[in-house]
Design a protein around this motif. Structure first.
Motif, PDB file in Angstrom:
ATOM      1  N   VAL A  23       1.632  25.228 -29.478  1.00  0.00           N
ATOM      2  CA  VAL A  23       2.318  25.283 -28.188  1.00  0.00           C
ATOM      3  C   VAL A  23       2.333  23.920 -27.510  1.00  0.00           C
ATOM      4  CG1 VAL A  23       2.284  26.286 -25.875  1.00  0.00           C
ATOM      5  CG2 VAL A  23       1.742  27.715 -27.855  1.00  0.00           C
ATOM      6  N   ILE A  24       1.153  23.297 -27.398  1.00  0.00           N
ATOM      7  CA  ILE A  24       1.060  22.022 -26.675  1.00  0.00           C
ATOM      8  C   ILE A  24       1.831  20.933 -27.415  1.00  0.00           C
ATOM      9  CG2 ILE A  24      -0.528  20.198 -25.946  1.00  0.00           C
ATOM     10  CD1 ILE A  24      -2.603  22.411 -25.418  1.00  0.00           C
ATOM     11  N   GLY A  25       1.599  20.810 -28.727  1.00  0.00           N
ATOM     12  CA  GLY A  25       2.267  19.776 -29.500  1.00  0.00           C
ATOM     13  C   GLY A  25       3.775  19.908 -29.479  1.00  0.00           C
ATOM     14  N   ALA A  26       4.269  21.116 -29.675  1.00  0.00           N
ATOM     15  CA  ALA A  26       5.722  21.339 -29.673  1.00  0.00           C
ATOM     16  C   ALA A  26       6.317  21.035 -28.303  1.00  0.00           C
ATOM     17  CB  ALA A  26       6.041  22.768 -30.089  1.00  0.00           C
ATOM     18  N   SER A  27       5.616  21.412 -27.240  1.00  0.00           N
ATOM     19  CA  SER A  27       6.107  21.144 -25.892  1.00  0.00           C
ATOM     20  C   SER A  27       6.183  19.645 -25.623  1.00  0.00           C
ATOM     21  CB  SER A  27       5.201  21.822 -24.856  1.00  0.00           C
ATOM     22  OG  SER A  27       5.216  23.223 -25.008  1.00  0.00           O
ATOM     23  N   LEU A  28       5.164  18.921 -26.041  1.00  0.00           N
ATOM     24  CA  LEU A  28       5.160  17.473 -25.825  1.00  0.00           C
ATOM     25  C   LEU A  28       6.292  16.799 -26.599  1.00  0.00           C
ATOM     26  CD1 LEU A  28       1.319  16.729 -25.966  1.00  0.00           C
ATOM     27  CD2 LEU A  28       2.763  16.982 -23.943  1.00  0.00           C
ATOM     28  N   LEU A  29       6.500  17.254 -27.836  1.00  0.00           N
ATOM     29  CA  LEU A  29       7.585  16.676 -28.638  1.00  0.00           C
ATOM     30  C   LEU A  29       8.956  17.008 -28.072  1.00  0.00           C
ATOM     31  CD1 LEU A  29       6.664  17.012 -32.426  1.00  0.00           C
ATOM     32  CD2 LEU A  29       7.080  14.916 -31.139  1.00  0.00           C
ATOM     33  N   LYS A  30       9.088  18.214 -27.538  1.00  0.00           N
ATOM     34  CA  LYS A  30      10.367  18.606 -26.948  1.00  0.00           C
ATOM     35  C   LYS A  30      10.703  17.709 -25.755  1.00  0.00           C
ATOM     36  CE  LYS A  30      13.929  21.427 -26.799  1.00  0.00           C
ATOM     37  NZ  LYS A  30      13.868  22.859 -26.447  1.00  0.00           N
ATOM     38  N   ARG A  31       9.690  17.392 -24.972  1.00  0.00           N
ATOM     39  CA  ARG A  31       9.890  16.526 -23.805  1.00  0.00           C
ATOM     40  C   ARG A  31      10.056  15.058 -24.200  1.00  0.00           C
ATOM     41  NH1 ARG A  31       4.926  18.347 -19.868  1.00  0.00           N
ATOM     42  NH2 ARG A  31       5.201  20.599 -19.959  1.00  0.00           N
ATOM     43  N   HIS A  32       9.294  14.638 -25.220  1.00  0.00           N
ATOM     44  CA  HIS A  32       9.262  13.222 -25.616  1.00  0.00           C
ATOM     45  C   HIS A  32       9.472  13.118 -27.131  1.00  0.00           C
ATOM     46  CE1 HIS A  32       7.573  12.583 -21.614  1.00  0.00           C
ATOM     47  NE2 HIS A  32       6.625  13.452 -21.899  1.00  0.00           N
ATOM     48  N   PRO A  33      10.709  13.239 -27.589  1.00  0.00           N
ATOM     49  CA  PRO A  33      10.985  13.246 -29.028  1.00  0.00           C
ATOM     50  C   PRO A  33      10.539  11.974 -29.742  1.00  0.00           C
ATOM     51  CG  PRO A  33      12.916  13.938 -27.771  1.00  0.00           C
ATOM     52  CD  PRO A  33      11.943  13.402 -26.798  1.00  0.00           C
ATOM     53  N   GLU A  34      10.331  10.912 -28.991  1.00  0.00           N
ATOM     54  CA  GLU A  34       9.960   9.632 -29.604  1.00  0.00           C
ATOM     55  C   GLU A  34       8.472   9.549 -29.937  1.00  0.00           C
ATOM     56  OE1 GLU A  34       9.133   9.317 -25.268  1.00  0.00           O
ATOM     57  OE2 GLU A  34      10.750  10.164 -26.498  1.00  0.00           O
ATOM     58  N   LEU A  35       7.693  10.540 -29.521  1.00  0.00           N
ATOM     59  CA  LEU A  35       6.256  10.513 -29.794  1.00  0.00           C
ATOM     60  C   LEU A  35       5.975  10.606 -31.296  1.00  0.00           C
ATOM     61  CD1 LEU A  35       4.766  12.947 -27.102  1.00  0.00           C
ATOM     62  CD2 LEU A  35       4.717  10.448 -27.079  1.00  0.00           C
ATOM     63  N   THR A  36       4.885   9.984 -31.713  1.00  0.00           N
ATOM     64  CA  THR A  36       4.335  10.199 -33.053  1.00  0.00           C
ATOM     65  C   THR A  36       3.163  11.158 -32.887  1.00  0.00           C
ATOM     66  OG1 THR A  36       4.962   7.975 -33.758  1.00  0.00           O
ATOM     67  CG2 THR A  36       3.277   9.115 -35.064  1.00  0.00           C
ATOM     68  N   LEU A  37       3.353  12.401 -33.312  1.00  0.00           N
ATOM     69  CA  LEU A  37       2.381  13.458 -33.031  1.00  0.00           C
ATOM     70  C   LEU A  37       1.608  13.861 -34.279  1.00  0.00           C
ATOM     71  CD1 LEU A  37       1.342  15.602 -30.911  1.00  0.00           C
ATOM     72  CD2 LEU A  37       3.066  17.138 -31.875  1.00  0.00           C
ATOM     73  N   GLU A  38       0.291  14.040 -34.109  1.00  0.00           N
ATOM     74  CA  GLU A  38      -0.562  14.616 -35.139  1.00  0.00           C
ATOM     75  C   GLU A  38      -1.266  15.831 -34.550  1.00  0.00           C
ATOM     76  OE1 GLU A  38      -3.069  11.878 -37.248  1.00  0.00           O
ATOM     77  OE2 GLU A  38      -1.460  10.374 -37.426  1.00  0.00           O
ATOM     78  N   CYS A  39      -1.310  16.916 -35.310  1.00  0.00           N
ATOM     79  CA  CYS A  39      -1.909  18.173 -34.869  1.00  0.00           C
ATOM     80  C   CYS A  39      -3.049  18.533 -35.806  1.00  0.00           C
ATOM     81  CB  CYS A  39      -0.872  19.293 -34.872  1.00  0.00           C
ATOM     82  SG  CYS A  39       0.593  18.968 -33.878  1.00  0.00           S
ATOM     83  N   ILE A  40      -4.234  18.774 -35.254  1.00  0.00           N
ATOM     84  CA  ILE A  40      -5.379  19.116 -36.093  1.00  0.00           C
ATOM     85  C   ILE A  40      -6.039  20.400 -35.599  1.00  0.00           C
ATOM     86  CG2 ILE A  40      -5.834  16.741 -36.786  1.00  0.00           C
ATOM     87  CD1 ILE A  40      -8.166  16.721 -34.767  1.00  0.00           C
ATOM     88  N   ASP A  41      -6.682  21.106 -36.523  1.00  0.00           N
ATOM     89  CA  ASP A  41      -7.424  22.325 -36.219  1.00  0.00           C
ATOM     90  C   ASP A  41      -8.343  22.585 -37.404  1.00  0.00           C
ATOM     91  OD1 ASP A  41      -8.046  25.208 -35.460  1.00  0.00           O
ATOM     92  OD2 ASP A  41      -6.503  24.761 -33.977  1.00  0.00           O
ATOM     93  N   ILE A  42      -9.337  23.446 -37.221  1.00  0.00           N
ATOM     94  CA  ILE A  42     -10.180  23.828 -38.367  1.00  0.00           C
ATOM     95  C   ILE A  42      -9.717  25.135 -38.991  1.00  0.00           C
ATOM     96  CG2 ILE A  42     -12.238  22.633 -37.515  1.00  0.00           C
ATOM     97  CD1 ILE A  42     -13.332  25.467 -36.763  1.00  0.00           C
ATOM     98  N   ASN A  43      -8.792  25.831 -38.322  1.00  0.00           N
ATOM     99  CA  ASN A  43      -8.363  27.156 -38.758  1.00  0.00           C
ATOM    100  C   ASN A  43      -7.064  27.061 -39.549  1.00  0.00           C
ATOM    101  OD1 ASN A  43      -7.042  29.762 -38.700  1.00  0.00           O
ATOM    102  ND2 ASN A  43      -8.572  30.399 -37.204  1.00  0.00           N
ATOM    103  N   ALA A  44      -7.091  27.525 -40.784  1.00  0.00           N
ATOM    104  CA  ALA A  44      -5.909  27.451 -41.649  1.00  0.00           C
ATOM    105  C   ALA A  44      -4.733  28.242 -41.076  1.00  0.00           C
ATOM    106  CB  ALA A  44      -6.242  27.968 -43.050  1.00  0.00           C
ATOM    107  N   LEU A  45      -5.013  29.357 -40.407  1.00  0.00           N
ATOM    108  CA  LEU A  45      -3.937  30.156 -39.831  1.00  0.00           C
ATOM    109  C   LEU A  45      -3.308  29.433 -38.641  1.00  0.00           C
ATOM    110  CD1 LEU A  45      -5.494  33.744 -39.980  1.00  0.00           C
ATOM    111  CD2 LEU A  45      -4.069  32.577 -41.663  1.00  0.00           C
ATOM    112  N   ALA A  46      -4.119  28.722 -37.863  1.00  0.00           N
ATOM    113  CA  ALA A  46      -3.586  27.922 -36.766  1.00  0.00           C
ATOM    114  C   ALA A  46      -2.703  26.795 -37.294  1.00  0.00           C
ATOM    115  CB  ALA A  46      -4.733  27.348 -35.930  1.00  0.00           C
ATOM    116  N   LEU A  47      -3.153  26.125 -38.325  1.00  0.00           N
ATOM    117  CA  LEU A  47      -2.370  25.030 -38.904  1.00  0.00           C
ATOM    118  C   LEU A  47      -1.028  25.538 -39.420  1.00  0.00           C
ATOM    119  CD1 LEU A  47      -5.270  23.255 -40.826  1.00  0.00           C
ATOM    120  CD2 LEU A  47      -4.103  22.381 -38.789  1.00  0.00           C
ATOM    121  N   GLU A  48      -1.042  26.693 -40.078  1.00  0.00           N
ATOM    122  CA  GLU A  48       0.206  27.250 -40.597  1.00  0.00           C
ATOM    123  C   GLU A  48       1.116  27.699 -39.455  1.00  0.00           C
ATOM    124  OE1 GLU A  48       2.901  27.861 -43.464  1.00  0.00           O
ATOM    125  OE2 GLU A  48       0.913  26.987 -43.752  1.00  0.00           O
TER     126      GLU A  48
END
Length: 339
Positions: A212-237
């Protein structure tokens, strides 16, 4: 972190003679070295986990037959032991993912904390097993046993992805069972997104959940270089699915805290976890707060939302020398610190 046996595993040690008759596929809320105990008592189990931290820890212990991901590999299993996860929907998911690997007549066990939903084991197993027996109860934990009588359909991950609209950002959020923000945008993340203004450069979404947070930030600022991390495989997917659904691009990968992260960021944004299983758990966030400055460029910022009662400002001040409160409600605070 995983050294002490949980009460559930202590109860299971009374049943090792039954649990070790065949090499079980073990999955669910794994929090200790139960697989090692099973291996000592009989044939070594096969372990499947969605928890990257547990996967790393068991590999370091020398366990080779362990898989990390959204579902186990296709090889057949002789039986299943499910350690009841926090969310009932995740238990349903894990049964659907694992039971197709079993043959008719294979043993199926579900164990868990009595306050953690394990009493729903008969209902969970009803679609697959004719009779479910309560095998043991001790240490405020229970063990249920059944035999697989109805072979389930082959597992398809796509069947388990749910969606909801995030109208403020004109986004479609994809989620999987047990993932944070799986059904709706939580109020903490909502406040965080409302508070964050312009960002630029390289951004890390720490504990990305459903994205949610990463997608929202990218939607507002498409020029960002975004990395998303988590320990949960289901969250990553779920994050990958959310990004793909909205034609957004980011690097998504498993990381135990910041251990798998490289380089420095302009911003680290997070709604950090403080629950692990049924326990309150601050270690991940405390480690983040103490080391985040090392992963920020000069002038870079750490921005997080936290429950108002948590003692994070002191920890942030200890690491950064200051802590700014950007927004506050009765329940949440938005904190920022700059390097």
């Amino acid at each position: 972190m995983f050294e002490a046996l949980t009460p559930v595993s202590e109860m299971l040690t009374r049943n090792l003679d039954i649990l070790s008759r065949q090499p079980l596929l073990v999955c669910g809320l794994l929090e200790d070295n139960l697989p090692g105990l099973l291996a000592e008592a009989g044939p070594a189990p096969r372990v499947f986990t969605t928890d990257f931290r547990y996967f790393q820890w068991q590999q370091a212990q020398g366990l080779t037959d362990i898989e990390f991901g959204t579902s186990p590999g296709p090889s057949a299993a002789a039986g299943l032991l499910l350690l009841m996860p926090k969310a009932k929907a995740e238990a349903e998911y894990l049964l659907a993912a694992c039971l197709p690997l079993l043959a008719a007549g294979a043993p199926v066990f579900i164990a868990g904390d009595n306050k953690g939903g394990v009493k729903s084991a008969p209902k969970l197993l009803a679609p697959y097993c004719g009779q479910v027996n309560k095998l043991d109860s001790a240490r405020r934990a229970s063990l249920y046993q059944a035999e697989l009588t109805t072979l389930p359909a082959p597992f398809a991950l796509a069947d388990w992805i749910s969606r909801y609209p995030l109208e403020e950002e004109q986004l479609q959020i994809c989620a999987l069972p047990g993932v944070f923000s799986a059904a709706h945008l939580d109020s903490g993340s909502r406040l965080l997104l409302k508070t964050i203004s312009s960002l630029k450069g390289r951004v890390l979404d720490f504990g990305c959940g459903a994205g949610v947070i990463g997608a929202s930030l990218l939607k507002r600022h498409p020029e960002l270089t975004l990395e998303c991390i988590d320990i949960n495989a289901l969250a990553l997917e779920a994050s990958r699915a959310t990004l793909a659904e909205n034609q957004l691009d980011a690097k998504v990968y498993a990381s135990d805290g910041l251990k798998q992260v490289s380089g420095k960021f302009n911003h680290i944004i997070t709604n950090p976890p403080f629950h692990a299983g049924l326990r309150t758990f601050y270690h991940t966030t405390e480690t983040l707060l103490s080391s985040a400055a090392d992963y920020l460029v000069p002038g870079g910022s750490l921005i997080l939302v936290a429950n108002a009662f948590l003692p994070y400002p002191e920890l942030i001040e200890k690491s950064f020398g200051h802590c700014e409160t950007l927004a506050a409600t009765g329940k949440f605070r938005i904190y920022r610190a700059r390097r």
